[in-house]
Design an enzyme around this catalytic site. Structure first.
Site, PDB file in Angstrom:
ATOM      1  CB  SER A 105      -1.078  -0.029   1.486  1.00 37.04           C
ATOM      2  OG  SER A 105      -1.785   0.655   0.863  1.00 37.04           O
ATOM      3  CG  ASP A 221      -7.482  -2.184  -3.981  1.00 37.26           C
ATOM      4  OD1 ASP A 221      -5.889  -2.989  -3.634  1.00 37.26           O
ATOM      5  OD2 ASP A 221      -7.428  -1.306  -3.794  1.00 37.26           O
ATOM      6  CG  HIS A 274      -6.589  -1.836   0.467  1.00 35.70           C
ATOM      7  ND1 HIS A 274      -5.628  -1.816  -0.838  1.00 35.70           N
ATOM      8  CD2 HIS A 274      -5.610  -1.671   1.202  1.00 35.70           C
ATOM      9  CE1 HIS A 274      -4.421  -0.981  -0.786  1.00 35.70           C
ATOM     10  NE2 HIS A 274      -4.821  -1.052   0.701  1.00 35.70           N
TER      11      HIS A 274
END
Length: 293
Positions: A105, A221, A274
């Site tokens: 990330s 995601d 995610h």
């Protein structure tokens, strides 16, 4: 008899101490792996992925960098580059054959900054796991941090000096306010080499030292927006997606992305949200571990 015993003990001591000094510090055939977390992550958030790598590659030195967790992950990006980079640089210096960077990330953008700015950071493989390499422009991501913020108006805060004190503002890439982005953003346009500086050439040279670049992301995601940002894509003004190959940073090879195309592997994975990337066994086993030689 007593003299003989003492002699044998002395000889054994001499043999052990002299031979042991010739044993290498690490017998692992795999390069060390340095893992950098994302925004809001806890100290233990990426332990599962680290343990999975150790199981697949026994003896591997895997370091989950223990810095800037929780609200501290909102620190300005350049501060994070310095902090995480100091740890990675030390591990790199102790392992001249190179290290692997596995960055999740926001951590993927931190790691790209480290790679471009630290000339003595020897990175063999850079794995960017669901990272907004093209920038971020989405309400779902924004509201993880600022619950009442709206993507259409947050540029009024983010593209100011006070706003730039937050990490997410440093890579907030509003397609409707590009002039403000270029003028005010302190991080992403710089590592993209869009802003002319004395270090443009250094950034490109350092990035091109990578042996492999692994980009992982997918349409489910739900946080990285657009999800193609994980592959260096981003929005045009009408909010259609401009893929990496059509962006100036690629066509003009501003920091070496096009030059690395033969060393780049792009994974598009469906069905992974995610917060699941670093705990998805299939992703770890099939998209990450094979590149950590």
């Amino acid at each position: 008899m007593g003299f003989r015993c003492v002699t044998v003990v002395c000889l054994l001591y001499f043999f052990v101490t002299n031979v042991s000094t010739k044993i290498p510090k690490s017998t692992s055939v795999y390069k060390p792996v340095v893992i950098v977390h994302g925004i809001w992550d806890k100290k233990t958030s990426l332990d599962f992925m680290a343990d999975r790598i150790r199981q697949a590659h026994p003896g591997t030195n895997v370091t989950v960098v223990d810095l800037l967790h929780g609200t501290s992950s909102l620190a300005p990006m350049w501060d994070q580059v310095e902090a995480f980079g100091a740890v990675a640089r030390q591990i790199s210096m102790e392992n001249p054959e190179g290290i692997h960077l596995l960055c999740y990330s926001q951590g993927g953008l931190v790691c790209r900054g480290m790679i471009e700015t630290f000339p003595d950071l020897n990175v063999a493989t850079f794995v960017s796991l669901s990272s907004p390499q093209g920038g971020q422009y989405g309400d779902s991501f924004l509201r993880l941090i600022f619950h009442k913020a709206v993507k259409k108006t947050v540029h009024r805060i983010f593209y100011t000096s006070p706003g730039q004190r937050y990490s997410v503002a440093n890579y907030w890439n509003d397609p409707h306010h590009q002039a403000g982005y270029i003028k005010s953003s302190k991080y992403l346009p710089y590592i993209d080499n869009i802003i002319p500086t004395a270090r443009n050439n250094d950034y490109k040279i350092n990035f091109l030292r990578l042996k492999k670049l692994i980009l992982i992301g997918g349409p489910d995601d739900g946080v990285i927006t657009p999800w193609q940002s994980s592959h260096f894509g981003f929005f045009t003004e009408d909010e259609s997606v401009e893929n990496m190959e059509n962006r100036d940073i690629y066509t003009q090879d501003l920091f070496g992305l096009k030059s690395l195309q033969n060393k780049t592997k792009i994974y598009t994975i469906d069905g992974v949200y995610h917060h699941e990337w670093h705990q998805n066994i299939s992703v770890i086993d099939n998209c990450i571990i094979p590149h950590l030689d």
